[in-house]
Write a protein that holds these residues in place. Sequence first.
Motif, short mmCIF file in Angstrom:
data_model
loop_
_atom_site.label_atom_id
_atom_site.label_comp_id
_atom_site.label_asym_id
_atom_site.label_seq_id
_atom_site.Cartn_x
_atom_site.Cartn_y
_atom_site.Cartn_z
N ILE A 101 3.98 -14.87 -19.03
CA ILE A 101 2.72 -14.92 -18.28
C ILE A 101 1.96 -13.60 -18.48
O ILE A 101 0.74 -13.61 -18.63
CB ILE A 101 2.98 -15.24 -16.80
CG1 ILE A 101 3.53 -16.67 -16.70
CG2 ILE A 101 1.71 -15.08 -15.98
CD1 ILE A 101 4.02 -17.06 -15.34
N LYS A 102 2.68 -12.49 -18.52
CA LYS A 102 2.04 -11.20 -18.78
C LYS A 102 1.44 -11.20 -20.19
O LYS A 102 0.31 -10.76 -20.40
CB LYS A 102 3.07 -10.08 -18.65
CG LYS A 102 2.52 -8.70 -18.85
CD LYS A 102 3.60 -7.66 -18.66
CE LYS A 102 3.10 -6.28 -19.00
NZ LYS A 102 4.16 -5.27 -18.91
N LYS A 103 2.19 -11.72 -21.15
CA LYS A 103 1.71 -11.82 -22.52
C LYS A 103 0.48 -12.74 -22.60
O LYS A 103 -0.49 -12.44 -23.28
CB LYS A 103 2.85 -12.37 -23.39
CG LYS A 103 2.65 -12.30 -24.85
CD LYS A 103 3.93 -12.76 -25.54
CE LYS A 103 3.81 -12.80 -27.02
NZ LYS A 103 5.03 -13.30 -27.67
N TRP A 104 0.52 -13.84 -21.85
CA TRP A 104 -0.62 -14.76 -21.80
C TRP A 104 -1.84 -14.04 -21.23
O TRP A 104 -2.95 -14.16 -21.74
CB TRP A 104 -0.30 -15.99 -20.95
CG TRP A 104 -1.48 -16.89 -20.78
CD1 TRP A 104 -1.86 -17.91 -21.60
CD2 TRP A 104 -2.49 -16.82 -19.75
NE1 TRP A 104 -3.02 -18.48 -21.15
CE2 TRP A 104 -3.43 -17.83 -20.02
CE3 TRP A 104 -2.67 -16.00 -18.64
CZ2 TRP A 104 -4.53 -18.04 -19.20
CZ3 TRP A 104 -3.78 -16.20 -17.84
CH2 TRP A 104 -4.70 -17.23 -18.12
N GLY A 105 -1.63 -13.27 -20.15
CA GLY A 105 -2.74 -12.56 -19.52
C GLY A 105 -3.41 -11.58 -20.47
O GLY A 105 -4.64 -11.50 -20.53
N LYS A 106 -2.59 -10.85 -21.23
CA LYS A 106 -3.14 -9.92 -22.22
C LYS A 106 -3.94 -10.67 -23.28
O LYS A 106 -5.06 -10.31 -23.61
CB LYS A 106 -2.02 -9.12 -22.90
CG LYS A 106 -1.42 -8.03 -22.07
CD LYS A 106 -0.35 -7.31 -22.88
CE LYS A 106 0.36 -6.25 -22.08
NZ LYS A 106 1.42 -5.59 -22.86
N ALA A 107 -3.33 -11.72 -23.83
CA ALA A 107 -3.98 -12.48 -24.91
C ALA A 107 -5.25 -13.17 -24.41
O ALA A 107 -6.29 -13.16 -25.09
CB ALA A 107 -3.02 -13.51 -25.49
N SER A 135 -13.91 -18.82 -21.30
CA SER A 135 -12.81 -18.54 -22.22
C SER A 135 -11.49 -18.45 -21.46
O SER A 135 -10.48 -19.01 -21.89
CB SER A 135 -13.06 -17.23 -22.96
OG SER A 135 -11.95 -16.89 -23.76
N LEU A 136 -11.48 -17.76 -20.31
CA LEU A 136 -10.26 -17.67 -19.50
C LEU A 136 -9.82 -19.05 -19.02
O LEU A 136 -8.63 -19.39 -19.07
CB LEU A 136 -10.47 -16.75 -18.30
CG LEU A 136 -10.45 -15.26 -18.58
CD1 LEU A 136 -10.84 -14.48 -17.33
CD2 LEU A 136 -9.09 -14.81 -19.08
N LEU A 137 -10.77 -19.84 -18.54
CA LEU A 137 -10.43 -21.18 -18.05
C LEU A 137 -9.89 -22.05 -19.17
O LEU A 137 -8.94 -22.82 -18.98
CB LEU A 137 -11.65 -21.83 -17.40
CG LEU A 137 -12.11 -21.18 -16.09
CD1 LEU A 137 -13.42 -21.80 -15.62
CD2 LEU A 137 -11.04 -21.29 -15.02
N THR A 138 -10.45 -21.95 -20.36
CA THR A 138 -9.97 -22.71 -21.50
C THR A 138 -8.56 -22.26 -21.90
O THR A 138 -7.73 -23.07 -22.29
CB THR A 138 -10.93 -22.56 -22.70
OG1 THR A 138 -12.23 -22.99 -22.29
CG2 THR A 138 -10.48 -23.37 -23.88
N SER A 139 -8.28 -20.97 -21.76
CA SER A 139 -6.97 -20.42 -22.14
C SER A 139 -5.84 -20.95 -21.25
O SER A 139 -4.68 -20.93 -21.66
CB SER A 139 -7.00 -18.89 -22.09
OG SER A 139 -7.87 -18.39 -23.08
N VAL A 140 -6.16 -21.41 -20.04
CA VAL A 140 -5.13 -21.96 -19.16
C VAL A 140 -4.45 -23.16 -19.82
O VAL A 140 -3.26 -23.40 -19.65
CB VAL A 140 -5.73 -22.35 -17.78
CG1 VAL A 140 -4.74 -23.14 -16.95
CG2 VAL A 140 -6.16 -21.10 -17.03
#
Length: 138
Positions: free
Chosen positions: A5-11, A53-58
Amino acid sequence: MKADIKKWGKAAGVRAVKTAAQTAVATIGVSAAMSEVDWLMVGSASLLAGILSLLTSVAGIPEVDGGESLAAMEEDIGVGDTVYTKGAGVRRTVTQVGDNAQRDIAGDMEPKPWARFDNDRWAYTDILTKKAPDDDGR
């Protein structure tokens, strides 16, 4: 799975900033001169693009776990769980869990969770799921 999840947050954050910057460049580019730039429009369009972009990344981004969704990354695997290997659908029972520190792309040490099975084999948990495969083996 907190490391994922941390890796996802960074990406996802990097993707959102890049998207916002690209939107700002495109919005500024439609003006003939710097004095004609509508800075309020540039800022609001860029902010909206970053949020989208953040919402799409979910739903998943290719930089993390092969594009797996954020909800799927939150799946915790523990002792006694029945798990399946993603893609292969091999069923196993977890007998032990732990993590190894590994370097990520940026060179930072990140914990890499693993699970040991009843047949004494082991695998990193990012290739495992609690969800049984569909009839077609996925």
